[in-house]
Design an enzyme around this catalytic site. Structure first.
Site, PDB file in Angstrom:
ATOM      1  N   HIS A 299       0.830  -1.216   0.000  1.00 11.72           N
ATOM      2  CA  HIS A 299       0.000   0.000   0.000  1.00 11.72           C
ATOM      3  C   HIS A 299       0.860   1.260   0.000  1.00 11.72           C
ATOM      4  O   HIS A 299       0.841   2.073   0.903  1.00 11.72           O
ATOM      5  CB  HIS A 299      -0.951  -0.013   1.206  1.00 11.72           C
TER       6      HIS A 299
ATOM      7  N   HIS B 280       1.308   1.537  -5.789  1.00 12.69           N
ATOM      8  CA  HIS B 280      -0.060   1.013  -5.846  1.00 12.69           C
ATOM      9  C   HIS B 280      -1.019   2.123  -6.302  1.00 12.69           C
ATOM     10  O   HIS B 280      -1.827   1.930  -7.216  1.00 12.69           O
ATOM     11  CB  HIS B 280      -0.489   0.491  -4.473  1.00 12.69           C
TER      12      HIS B 280
ATOM     13  N   HIS C 114      -6.489   7.461  -2.654  1.00 10.93           N
ATOM     14  CA  HIS C 114      -7.421   6.578  -1.918  1.00 10.93           C
ATOM     15  C   HIS C 114      -6.769   5.776  -0.794  1.00 10.93           C
ATOM     16  O   HIS C 114      -7.460   5.314   0.109  1.00 10.93           O
ATOM     17  CB  HIS C 114      -8.150   5.625  -2.876  1.00 10.93           C
ATOM     18  N   ASP C 115      -5.448   5.572  -0.827  1.00  9.44           N
ATOM     19  CA  ASP C 115      -4.750   4.815   0.232  1.00  9.44           C
ATOM     20  C   ASP C 115      -3.659   5.640   0.905  1.00  9.44           C
ATOM     21  O   ASP C 115      -2.741   5.092   1.521  1.00  9.44           O
ATOM     22  CB  ASP C 115      -4.118   3.538  -0.356  1.00  9.44           C
TER      23      ASP C 115
ATOM     24  N   ASP D  14      -8.652  -0.668  -7.998  1.00 11.21           N
ATOM     25  CA  ASP D  14      -7.887  -1.091  -6.814  1.00 11.21           C
ATOM     26  C   ASP D  14      -7.330  -2.506  -6.995  1.00 11.21           C
ATOM     27  O   ASP D  14      -6.298  -2.838  -6.440  1.00 11.21           O
ATOM     28  CB  ASP D  14      -8.807  -1.029  -5.588  1.00 11.21           C
TER      29      ASP D  14
HETATM   30  C1  LIG Z   1      -4.335  -9.918  -4.869  1.00  9.64           C
HETATM   31  C2  LIG Z   1      -5.117  -9.549  -3.636  1.00  9.64           C
HETATM   32  N1  LIG Z   1      -5.355 -10.495  -2.744  1.00  9.64           N
HETATM   33  C3  LIG Z   1      -6.051 -10.212  -1.609  1.00  9.64           C
HETATM   34  C4  LIG Z   1      -6.309 -11.254  -0.676  1.00  9.64           C
HETATM   35  C5  LIG Z   1      -7.051 -10.975   0.478  1.00  9.64           C
HETATM   36  C6  LIG Z   1      -7.527  -9.677   0.683  1.00  9.64           C
HETATM   37  C7  LIG Z   1      -8.343  -9.341   1.888  1.00  9.64           C
HETATM   38  O1  LIG Z   1      -8.420  -8.193   2.267  1.00  9.64           O
HETATM   39  N2  LIG Z   1      -8.995 -10.355   2.447  1.00  9.64           N
HETATM   40  C8  LIG Z   1      -9.845 -10.098   3.625  1.00  9.64           C
HETATM   41  C9  LIG Z   1     -10.984 -11.107   3.648  1.00  9.64           C
HETATM   42  C10 LIG Z   1     -11.903 -10.705   4.800  1.00  9.64           C
HETATM   43  C11 LIG Z   1     -11.706 -11.081   2.326  1.00  9.64           C
HETATM   44  C12 LIG Z   1      -7.266  -8.642  -0.207  1.00  9.64           C
HETATM   45  C13 LIG Z   1      -6.536  -8.907  -1.361  1.00  9.64           C
HETATM   46  N3  LIG Z   1      -6.280  -7.926  -2.296  1.00  9.64           N
HETATM   47  C14 LIG Z   1      -6.571  -6.597  -2.409  1.00  9.64           C
HETATM   48  C15 LIG Z   1      -7.309  -5.735  -1.468  1.00  9.64           C
HETATM   49  C16 LIG Z   1      -8.585  -5.300  -1.799  1.00  9.64           C
HETATM   50  C17 LIG Z   1      -9.279  -4.470  -0.912  1.00  9.64           C
HETATM   51  O2  LIG Z   1     -10.554  -4.014  -1.130  1.00  9.64           O
HETATM   52  C18 LIG Z   1     -11.263  -3.979  -2.381  1.00  9.64           C
HETATM   53  C19 LIG Z   1     -10.446  -3.297  -3.442  1.00  9.64           C
HETATM   54  C20 LIG Z   1     -12.552  -3.194  -2.124  1.00  9.64           C
HETATM   55  C21 LIG Z   1     -11.607  -5.401  -2.808  1.00  9.64           C
HETATM   56  C22 LIG Z   1      -8.720  -4.045   0.267  1.00  9.64           C
HETATM   57  C23 LIG Z   1      -7.430  -4.464   0.598  1.00  9.64           C
HETATM   58  C24 LIG Z   1      -6.735  -5.280  -0.277  1.00  9.64           C
HETATM   59 CL1  LIG Z   1      -5.131  -5.805   0.120  1.00  9.64          CL
HETATM   60  N4  LIG Z   1      -6.067  -6.135  -3.553  1.00  9.64           N
HETATM   61  N5  LIG Z   1      -5.464  -7.123  -4.192  1.00  9.64           N
HETATM   62  C25 LIG Z   1      -5.592  -8.246  -3.425  1.00  9.64           C
HETATM   63 MG   LIG Z   2      -7.573   0.987   0.806  1.00  9.35          MG
HETATM   64 ZN   LIG Z   3      -5.878   0.489  -2.702  1.00  8.00          ZN
END
Ligand SMILES: Cc1nc2ccc(C(=O)NCC(C)C)cc2n2c(-c3cc(OC(C)(C)C)ccc3Cl)nnc12
Ligand SMILES: [Mg+2]
Ligand SMILES: [Zn+2]
Length: 342
Positions: A81, A85, A121-122, A233
């Site tokens: 983050h 990103h 946003h981050d 995102d």
């Molecule tokens: C490749 C990839 N793997 C991830 C694996 C797991 C998770 C995670 O948070 N799991 C928690 C459980 C409760 C589901 C997020 C992941 N992730 C994100 C991401 C997306 C986000 O929120 C939005 C954009 C609204 C979806 C917020 C933060 C993050 Cl880091 N971006 N890329 C990824």
């Molecule tokens: Mg965020």
């Molecule tokens: Zn983000």
């Protein structure tokens, strides 16, 4: 603060066309992370210019340079983050603008707010989750936990603080109504980057995709803006396998650091944050199926040209399945062992 020299240096440069960075700069397959940290402010200027925002909203160029440099400086350097990103997220917003005819769905102010929200946003993200803020009783939790979306409210506060800094208010040429509407839109869009918010609106998004987008329906505009920033995102996962895998690794580096921290505080981390227990391919297959693929499948319902991203993401999921298969069934693959395989 950013120095006067830095701002002047950027402001005096002619804004190059997108091709200056790469002839494929405006295509979905381009990976924005190849642009060096030093070149990103100029690339952001190019995107503002190429979308016609500087002229349309009479944005003061020096203010825009100072704003971009302040936002870049506002990011810390956790494994994922960070500013890279943010740059990747705002680049995806730009390529959707260039390839999906967004002005047919959203008005100019909404598109400007979306792009600026992508950039910040981050901002000031610490590399830990909302639940960690609350569990660790952080300053941010003290400020925002009653309202929810702790990190996102902080990203928003930081964004507004920069806009209120002398010589950074890029919206100041706007009339009051448009100015206030732009800030309200940026607030809504940044708060909608909370995963919990995205999960809450999934049902409404599905209904909207079945009913069809109604440009006359303000609720549809807000739902679409949320879907678009979530698509931005997650956009690293729509790129080639090497990019998708490398960025997923970065995210787990960040998650495992939080897991280590939680263990040192005597708490049990989530499986996906425990480097001793996490199996990255398995977790990624789950994330793609439950979160990422539904996002781009919905996007493709509104914008058929986005279908290509669903296909690439399906291919990446197949690669994770092969990774999972390659690892002997018996071992519980740890994050460390997986690193050697990736
Ligand atoms: C490749 C990839 N793997 C991830 C694996 C797991 C998770 C995670 O948070 N799991 C928690 C459980 C409760 C589901 C997020 C992941 N992730 C994100 C991401 C997306 C986000 O929120 C939005 C954009 C609204 C979806 C917020 C933060 C993050 Cl880091 N971006 N890329 C990824
Ligand atoms: Mg965020
Ligand atoms: Zn983000």
């Amino acid at each position: 603060q950013v120095t006067t020299e830095e701002v002047a240096q950027l402001a005096e440069m002619r804004i190059p066309p997108p091709e200056f960075f790469n002839k494929k700069f405006s295509s979905f397959s381009f990976t924005p992370r190849v642009i060096s940290y030093a070149d990103t402010p100029l690339a952001v200027l190019t995107m503002f210019e190429d979308m016609g925002f500087i002229t349309k909203f009479r944005i003061n160029k020096t203010y825009l340079c100072r704003f971009i440099l302040m936002v870049r400086k506002g990011y810390r350097d956790p494994p994922y983050h960070n500013w890279s990103h943010a740059f990747a997220v705002c680049h995806f917003c730009y390529i959707m603008y260039k390839n999906l005819d967004l002005p047919k769905y959203l008005d100019d102010i909404e598109l400007l707010a979306l792009f600026v929200a992508c950039l910040s946003h981050d901002i000031d993200h610490r590399g830990t989750t909302n639940s960690f803020q609350i569990a660790s009783d952080s300053v941010l939790a003290a400020l925002y936990s009653s309202a929810g979306s702790v990190l996102e409210r902080h990203h928003l506060t930081q964004t507004m603080a920069i806009l209120n800094t002398d010589g950074c208010n890029i919206f100041q040429s706007m009339g009051n109504t448009n100015y206030q509407r732009t800030l309200d839109l940026i607030s809504y869009i940044i708060l909608s980057t909370d995963l919990a918010h995205h999960l809450r609106i999934m049902e409404e998004l599905k209904k909207m995709s079945q009913a069809g987008y109604a440009k006359g329906n303000p609720g549809h505009h807000k739902l679409l803006l949320s879907l678009l920033i979530t698509s931005c995102d997650l956009s690293d996962q729509t790129k080639d396998w090497n990019t998708a895998k490398r960025i997923a690794e970065m995210i787990y580096q960040e998650f495992f650091k939080q897991g280590d921290l939680e263990k040192s505080l005597g708490r049990d981390p989530l499986l996906m944050m425990d480097r001793e227990k996490a199996c990255i391919p398995e977790l990624q297959i789950g994330f793609l199926e439950s979160i990422a693929l539904p996002v781009y499948s919905l996007l493709a319902k509104f914008f058929p040209a986005a279908r290509v991203m669903v296909d690439v993401m399906q291919k990446n999921r197949q690669m994770w399945k092969k990774m999972k298969g390659r690892v002997k069934k018996m071992d519980v693959v740890t994050g460390t062992a997986m690193d050697s395989l990736l």
